[in-house]
Structure formats: structure tokens, C-alpha cells
Write a protein that holds these residues in place. Sequence first.
Motif, mmCIF file in Angstrom:
data_model
loop_
_atom_site.group_PDB
_atom_site.id
_atom_site.type_symbol
_atom_site.label_atom_id
_atom_site.label_comp_id
_atom_site.label_asym_id
_atom_site.label_seq_id
_atom_site.Cartn_x
_atom_site.Cartn_y
_atom_site.Cartn_z
ATOM 1 N N LEU A 37 0.852 -1.186 0.000
ATOM 2 C CA LEU A 37 0.000 0.000 0.000
ATOM 3 C C LEU A 37 0.887 1.234 0.000
ATOM 4 C CD1 LEU A 37 -2.847 1.227 0.141
ATOM 5 C CD2 LEU A 37 -2.632 1.174 2.646
ATOM 6 N N ALA A 75 -7.329 5.987 2.270
ATOM 7 C CA ALA A 75 -6.440 5.127 3.045
ATOM 8 C C ALA A 75 -7.149 4.511 4.234
ATOM 9 C CB ALA A 75 -5.222 5.927 3.518
ATOM 10 N N VAL A 78 -9.291 1.672 2.977
ATOM 11 C CA VAL A 78 -8.457 0.514 2.670
ATOM 12 C C VAL A 78 -8.012 -0.167 3.961
ATOM 13 C CG1 VAL A 78 -6.279 -0.234 1.652
ATOM 14 C CG2 VAL A 78 -7.709 1.413 0.444
ATOM 15 N N PRO A 252 -4.224 4.512 -2.323
ATOM 16 C CA PRO A 252 -5.570 4.756 -1.789
ATOM 17 C C PRO A 252 -6.375 5.787 -2.555
ATOM 18 C CG PRO A 252 -3.873 5.632 -0.317
ATOM 19 C CD PRO A 252 -3.177 4.794 -1.329
ATOM 20 N N GLY A 256 -9.152 3.314 -3.173
ATOM 21 C CA GLY A 256 -10.020 3.687 -2.059
ATOM 22 C C GLY A 256 -11.362 4.223 -2.502
#
Length: 296
Positions: A37, A75, A78, A252, A256
Motif C-alpha cells: 500500500l 487510506a 483501505v 488509496p 479507495g
Amino acid sequence: MTTPDPAGHGRYAYSALPDRPVYDWPEGKRLAVYVALNLETFDFSSGLGAELAPGGPQPDVLNYAWRDWGNRVGAWRVRDMLDGLGVPASILVNSRLYRDCPGLIEAFRTRGDEIVGHGRTNAERQGTLSEAEERALIAEATGILTREEGRAPAGWLGPWISQSRTTPDLLAEVGYRYLLDWCHDDQPTWFATRGGGRILALPYPQELNDIPAIVARKDTGRQFAEAIVDGFDEMLEQSAQAPLVMGIALHPYIVGQPHRLRPLRQALAHIAARREAVWITTAGAIAEHAAARMPA
């Protein structure tokens, strides 16, 4: 370290996958899966940045705000998805995020995720710098991560997959044990470094990576999720012959988004449902396990 011809790199020799020694991941498993990530920060009105739409004159509010949404909203979504699936992650961290987004990296630290060096900011490339400037960039980013996390990061991914001719040398010389960046194999590879040293290159995905897939190729979130599932199923079959590494690279501000997060969750749930057959782990754990089993 071999002496390259002008077009070569001298870091590793050619090796065909079927000819290599076979080893296992923990518990006799043959496919290791990790989620990378990317948590990144960008400069307002200058520097590099991925684009949702062609940017206009600076300040490019449309694209800057889209990327900033990833740290403010995406974020966290996620993170919740990963929590719900029980999936660990390797968090690739721009060091200026501790200043720009207080609490963000800490939220992933509390999950026990691995923190990986990812430069200072994704508004710059390190491969265009002089050796002294690149060494200073690595030192600055590493120092901040070490201070904030209480230990030095083991791995590094250059912003924008950017390396100079000396990047592996500089990383090895300050204690990094592995680097990402290279998508040249499905297994970890020893890179030779100057002075007789070495550093492990861990496969980092460019196919199962949301920037090339969604931003560049214009795949939908559903298509990206289907590619993850297809890649996983095929690699699980292929891993009967050799230990393999499957990485999934996420940002993200892209995945996301709700319409992409839902199919991504389904794809990762498909992988998580096979955790008895595969090793779902972090990049650092893969590197450590492989380094102990791979010949120099």
C-alpha cells in the motif's frame, strides 16, 4: 559485481526459473502473497503526481485534490478493508507524511504492518539526482522513519520506481536488506553491489498495480479485481513447480474510491479464503525467509 557492457547493469546474471533450486515458504507453502500500500504525499503547485485527468497550469487543483483525498479518506477505507479480511500489508511510506498527515502512518503501525522506505515525497524522482544528493535523500527519509518507528526500515521502493546506476549500492551501504522497484522475476533475486556486497531484490508488481492498470491502461475497478483473481489462481497452480511471489500494489486515491474498493475487497477475499494454501504476509517477511535459503 560483474562489469556490464554499456547497455547492461551488472547486478545479476541470467537465470531461467525452471533451472533454479526449489525451496518452500513457511508450512510447506509455495506461493507468497503480499499487499503493498503506497502512502504518498505531493507538493501543491509543483513537482510530479499521478493524474486522474490531464492537468492544467499549476496549481493543478483537480489532480492534487484527488490525490489528497487518498490520505484523508481512501487510506482509511483501505485500512478497514484489510482489517476485515485479516490481511497484513507492507506500507510504502513517503517520510514527509509524518508531517503532512499526522496519525496516518501511526494507524497502520497499530495494525502491525511493515513500514517500508519510499523516499521523501512522490513529487520527486531520486534517479535523476547526483550520487551525493541521492545519498542525502535516502539518509533523510531513513532517519525520519527510524525515529518515528523505533527501528530502521528493511526495504525501500523509490518514488516513481526511480533508480540511478548506484541506488542498490547506496541502499546496501546504509543497511537496507531488500529493495523493490524491479519487476524482472517472480522470485527474489540477489543483486551484486560495489565492494563485494549484495542486496535482495523482491518482485514488485507493475501488472497488478493500480497505477499502470487504472491510470495508464484505463481498466475499470472490476477489471483490475478480475486480473488479481486470475493472476492469483494461475500463480497458485504454477507454484507447484517452484516458490513464487505475488505482489499487489495499491494507492488509496485510486482503489479507495468506493466503486473500486468493492471489487477489490472481493478479489482479496478470494485470496484470503485460500490462506491455508498460500502465505499471506509482508514483503519484509518474504525477503527474510528467502535470503536464508537462496544461494549467493
